[in-house]
Design a protein around this motif. Structure first.
Motif, PDB file in Angstrom:
ATOM      1  N   ARG A  24       0.852  -1.182   0.000  1.00 25.82           N
ATOM      2  CA  ARG A  24       0.000   0.000   0.000  1.00 25.82           C
ATOM      3  C   ARG A  24       0.892   1.239   0.000  1.00 25.82           C
ATOM      4  O   ARG A  24       1.684   1.439   0.921  1.00 25.82           O
ATOM      5  CB  ARG A  24      -0.932   0.009   1.210  1.00 25.82           C
ATOM      6  CG  ARG A  24      -1.945  -1.133   1.203  1.00 25.82           C
ATOM      7  CD  ARG A  24      -2.883  -1.064   2.394  1.00 25.82           C
ATOM      8  NE  ARG A  24      -3.649   0.184   2.412  1.00 25.82           N
ATOM      9  CZ  ARG A  24      -4.609   0.450   3.318  1.00 25.82           C
ATOM     10  NH1 ARG A  24      -4.899  -0.465   4.250  1.00 25.82           N
ATOM     11  NH2 ARG A  24      -5.258   1.595   3.288  1.00 25.82           N
ATOM     12  N   CYS A  25       0.772   2.042  -1.027  1.00 23.24           N
ATOM     13  CA  CYS A  25       1.579   3.260  -1.156  1.00 23.24           C
ATOM     14  C   CYS A  25       0.728   4.494  -0.887  1.00 23.24           C
ATOM     15  O   CYS A  25      -0.499   4.439  -0.917  1.00 23.24           O
ATOM     16  CB  CYS A  25       2.196   3.341  -2.548  1.00 23.24           C
ATOM     17  SG  CYS A  25       3.408   2.054  -2.880  1.00 23.24           S
ATOM     18  N   GLY A  26       1.401   5.609  -0.634  1.00 22.88           N
ATOM     19  CA  GLY A  26       0.707   6.844  -0.332  1.00 22.88           C
ATOM     20  C   GLY A  26       0.012   6.819   1.012  1.00 22.88           C
ATOM     21  O   GLY A  26      -0.959   7.551   1.236  1.00 22.88           O
ATOM     22  N   VAL A  27       0.517   5.982   1.927  1.00 21.17           N
ATOM     23  CA  VAL A  27      -0.113   5.799   3.232  1.00 21.17           C
ATOM     24  C   VAL A  27       0.607   6.651   4.274  1.00 21.17           C
ATOM     25  O   VAL A  27       1.832   6.617   4.381  1.00 21.17           O
ATOM     26  CB  VAL A  27      -0.069   4.316   3.658  1.00 21.17           C
ATOM     27  CG1 VAL A  27      -0.625   4.155   5.066  1.00 21.17           C
ATOM     28  CG2 VAL A  27      -0.854   3.458   2.674  1.00 21.17           C
ATOM     29  N   LYS A  28      -0.173   7.385   5.064  1.00 21.71           N
ATOM     30  CA  LYS A  28       0.393   8.179   6.158  1.00 21.71           C
ATOM     31  C   LYS A  28      -0.211   7.720   7.478  1.00 21.71           C
ATOM     32  O   LYS A  28      -1.407   7.469   7.573  1.00 21.71           O
ATOM     33  CB  LYS A  28       0.134   9.665   5.928  1.00 21.71           C
ATOM     34  CG  LYS A  28       0.831  10.216   4.686  1.00 21.71           C
ATOM     35  CD  LYS A  28       0.592  11.708   4.520  1.00 21.71           C
ATOM     36  CE  LYS A  28       1.310  12.215   3.274  1.00 21.71           C
ATOM     37  NZ  LYS A  28       1.087  13.691   3.076  1.00 21.71           N
ATOM     38  N   LEU A  29       0.649   7.603   8.479  1.00 23.60           N
ATOM     39  CA  LEU A  29       0.215   7.087   9.775  1.00 23.60           C
ATOM     40  C   LEU A  29      -0.391   8.184  10.630  1.00 23.60           C
ATOM     41  O   LEU A  29       0.003   9.347  10.550  1.00 23.60           O
ATOM     42  CB  LEU A  29       1.398   6.470  10.520  1.00 23.60           C
ATOM     43  CG  LEU A  29       2.197   5.389   9.785  1.00 23.60           C
ATOM     44  CD1 LEU A  29       3.277   4.830  10.712  1.00 23.60           C
ATOM     45  CD2 LEU A  29       1.294   4.278   9.285  1.00 23.60           C
ATOM     46  N   ALA A  30      -1.332   7.779  11.487  1.00 19.53           N
ATOM     47  CA  ALA A  30      -1.938   8.717  12.430  1.00 19.53           C
ATOM     48  C   ALA A  30      -1.745   8.277  13.871  1.00 19.53           C
ATOM     49  O   ALA A  30      -1.882   9.088  14.793  1.00 19.53           O
ATOM     50  CB  ALA A  30      -3.433   8.873  12.130  1.00 19.53           C
ATOM     51  N   GLY A  31      -1.424   7.005  14.098  1.00 20.96           N
ATOM     52  CA  GLY A  31      -1.237   6.549  15.472  1.00 20.96           C
ATOM     53  C   GLY A  31      -0.990   5.060  15.548  1.00 20.96           C
ATOM     54  O   GLY A  31      -1.161   4.312  14.574  1.00 20.96           O
TER      55      GLY A  31
END
Length: 390
Positions: A129-136
């Motif tokens: 999975r690309c373009g993924v940003k973490l939030a927690g």
């Protein structure tokens, strides 16, 4: 217990993270790889990546086991058979020779983009999975949970943090670090030299930091020039002609004149180590766990050694029917890698401090130490084998 979506989620699609996902997938685990940017695009053959690594034979062996080395070698690899290190006089350099050690080569210089492309192309059944940003991140009900920006969530038995030195997962898990910034920056570029490098790597210890020349497959050399911030800024501002003259003088014209140079880039240097590599459901690998000074060229080798140890630990745990996110299992990996990583951190930091001190008596002692290492075959062999990843 909440049911995990997969066995392992690897966060970070660099060389270490992709190698982790590939290696664990080959062991039959259900693996998802998360990358915040786009997949690597194979570079054009005529364009060399400015970022290169000196891979030890131990690392090359691991890449062969992953089945990616042949595709990398088919593009371009630069083996080196000799290493020379000196301070003031090339004639008194500490020299290592593959023939003397009974090995075909001391290591190989490979570009970051070639490594990443080869590893990504081999991922096979790994979910990407690309373009993924973490939030927690949290660990609850016996599983690890990743919160993603946009509201999506992933559950896994284990999260592998391979994000690099500025790992957010490490921070969210409460894993502290020790370390400091060096008062240096490294300048990198590729240069053409009057004399051929003859498959040799060179390093000169200058008063403000080391200067390394690494052999490239097309006959050029990749340089890593570490110096203080003031000189680094000055060197970046020079035009190409003046930079070539300054570089050749700093290298004592070991390969003759510098006849061409590419664009220059620079980056800061620091030391970092996480005293703990794991929390329930989370483990650190590579630069997320440790960052070393680049003078020994061992950063990626340490990271891929982490990957090998983690894979071996988790494989053994599966045969014992142990949960791969169990902290007791992850502590086994931590114990396997911590001593080796700390040894290299201490070695590189010690070399930095030795060569950044310039009292007259200290200078003589330093030169005597390098000369002594060259005259004692057992010590010299141990240093060479350590640098080769054995």
């Amino acid at each position: 217990m909440a049911k995990p979506v997969c066995d392992v989620v690897v966060v970070g699609g660099g060389v270490v993270g992709t190698a982790t996902a590939l290696a664990l997938g080959r062991q039959g685990l259900d693996v998802t790889l998360l990358e915040r940017s786009t997949p690597p695009v194979p570079s054009r053959p005529e364009l060399y990546d400015f970022r290169v690594y000196a891979l030890s034979p131990g690392t090359v062996k691991f890449l062969k086991e992953l089945g990616v080395w042949e595709s990398i070698r088919a593009q371009r690899v630069s083996p080196y058979e000799r290493m020379e290190a000196w301070e003031a006089d090339p004639a008194s350099a500490l020299r290592f020779d593959a023939a003397e050690l009974g090995v075909p080569e001391l290591g190989c210089i490979v570009e970051d983009s070639l490594l990443r492309a080869a590893l990504w192309s081999a991922l096979g059944k790994v979910t990407v999975r690309c373009g993924v940003k973490l939030a927690g991140f949290c660990h609850e009900d016996g599983t690890a949970r990743l919160d993603l920006q946009g509201g999506d969530r992933l559950r896994a038995s284990l999260i592998v943090a391979a994000e690099g030195g500025h790992s957010r997962l490490r921070e969210w898990a409460g894993l502290e670090t020790v370390g400091w910034n060096y008062p240096q920056r490294s300048i990198v570029c590729h240069v053409t030299t009057e004399a051929p490098h003859r498959r040799a790597a060179y390093q000169r210890f200058l008063p403000k930091g080391p200067l390394a020349f690494l052999p490239l497959a097309d006959g050029r050399s990749s340089i890593v020039w570490s110096t203080d911030a003031h000189e680094a800024a000055e060197l970046l501002k020079l035009d190409d002609d003046d930079f070539r003259t300054r570089l050749a003088a700093a290298f004592e014209h070991r390969l003759g004149a510098i006849t061409a140079v590419t664009a220059r880039r620079d980056f800061p240097l620091r030391l970092l180590h996480a005293p703990e590599y794991a929390r329930p459901g989370l483990v650190l690998v590579g630069d997320s766990a440790h960052v070393v000074h680049p003078m020994a060229g061992q950063g990626l080798n340490l990271g891929l050694a982490d990957v090998q140890a983690l894979v071996q630990t988790l494989t053994a745990a599966r045969t014992e029917h142990r949960h791969c996110g169990d902290l007791r299992v992850l502590r086994r990996y931590e114990r396997r890698r911590k001593a080796d990583n700390l040894e290299m951190l201490a070695l590189t930091d010690g070399l930095y401090r030795i060569y950044s001190r310039h009292a007259p008596g200290w200078n003589r002692l330093r030169k005597f130490g390098m000369s002594l290492a060259g005259r004692l075959p057992p010590l010299k062999r141990r240093l060479a084998l350590r640098a080769m990843g054995f």
